[in-house]
Design an enzyme around this catalytic site. Structure first.
Site, PDB file in Angstrom:
ATOM      1  N   CYS A  34       0.832  -1.212   0.000  1.00  0.00           N
ATOM      2  CA  CYS A  34       0.000   0.000   0.000  1.00  0.00           C
ATOM      3  C   CYS A  34       0.860   1.252   0.000  1.00  0.00           C
ATOM      4  CB  CYS A  34      -0.961   0.010   1.194  1.00  0.00           C
ATOM      5  SG  CYS A  34      -0.122   0.123   2.782  1.00  0.00           S
ATOM      6  N   CYS A  59      -3.018   4.810   6.244  1.00  0.00           N
ATOM      7  CA  CYS A  59      -4.467   4.702   6.397  1.00  0.00           C
ATOM      8  C   CYS A  59      -4.869   4.929   7.859  1.00  0.00           C
ATOM      9  CB  CYS A  59      -4.924   3.327   5.929  1.00  0.00           C
ATOM     10  SG  CYS A  59      -4.445   2.023   7.072  1.00  0.00           S
ATOM     11  N   CYS A 103      -2.224  -3.603   8.722  1.00  0.00           N
ATOM     12  CA  CYS A 103      -1.835  -2.234   9.086  1.00  0.00           C
ATOM     13  C   CYS A 103      -1.238  -2.218  10.497  1.00  0.00           C
ATOM     14  CB  CYS A 103      -3.033  -1.297   9.029  1.00  0.00           C
ATOM     15  SG  CYS A 103      -4.019  -1.502   7.533  1.00  0.00           S
TER      16      CYS A 103
END
Ligand code: FES
Length: 147
Positions: A34, A59, A103
């Site tokens: 990402c 994010c 994440c």
């Protein structure tokens, strides 16, 4: 699955955001897929992490997990900080949606990377203490690493 209130809180009001001018250790890790990046700064005195700051270009889940991770290691010994897993961070946040688990891995990696830098700066090889900084725990099938 929606985000928990704690995730929303740490995303909207992240704790310990910023840079540290005279950090004893700085870690930087990124998720290759990402492209999100997390930077963590630690101050260490007598083996205790007395202060911690982070910057996350990523994010919402990455911001929330790094914020919670800083809260969990502040005031802890290096050994305790090294034991902090992404799962513990997720639990402290009352969970993350499965697609966002990777994440939280960034937060664990960032702490280990900052501690590794701390040892390197002291002239100590960090690998026997910190171990290889894992790319991902591969357990959840949501791994984004490029291995
Ligand atoms: Fe990149 Fe969350 S999508 S860290």
């Amino acid at each position: 699955m929606a985000y928990s209130e704690k995730v929303m809180d740490h995303f909207a009001n992240p704790r310990n955001v910023g840079e540290m001018l005279e950090a004893d250790g700085i870690g930087e890790v990124g998720n290759p897929k990402c492209g999100d990046i997390m930077k963590m700064y630690i101050k260490v005195k007598d083996n205790v992490i007395t202060d911690v700051k982070f910057k996350t270009f990523g994010c919402g889940a990455a911001i929330a997990t790094s914020s919670m991770a800083t809260e969990l290691i502040k005031g802890k010994t290096i050994d305790e900080a090294l034991k902090l897993t992404n799962k513990a961070v997720m639990e402290a946040l009352d969970g993350l949606p499965p697609v966002k688990i990777h994440c939280s891995v960034l937060a664990e990696q960032a702490i280990k990377s900052a501690i590794a830098d701390y040892y390197t700066k002291k002239g100590i090889n960090p690998t026997p203490i910190v171990g290889e900084i894992p790319c991902c725990d591969h357990e959840h099938g949501s791994c984004n690493c490029v291995e």
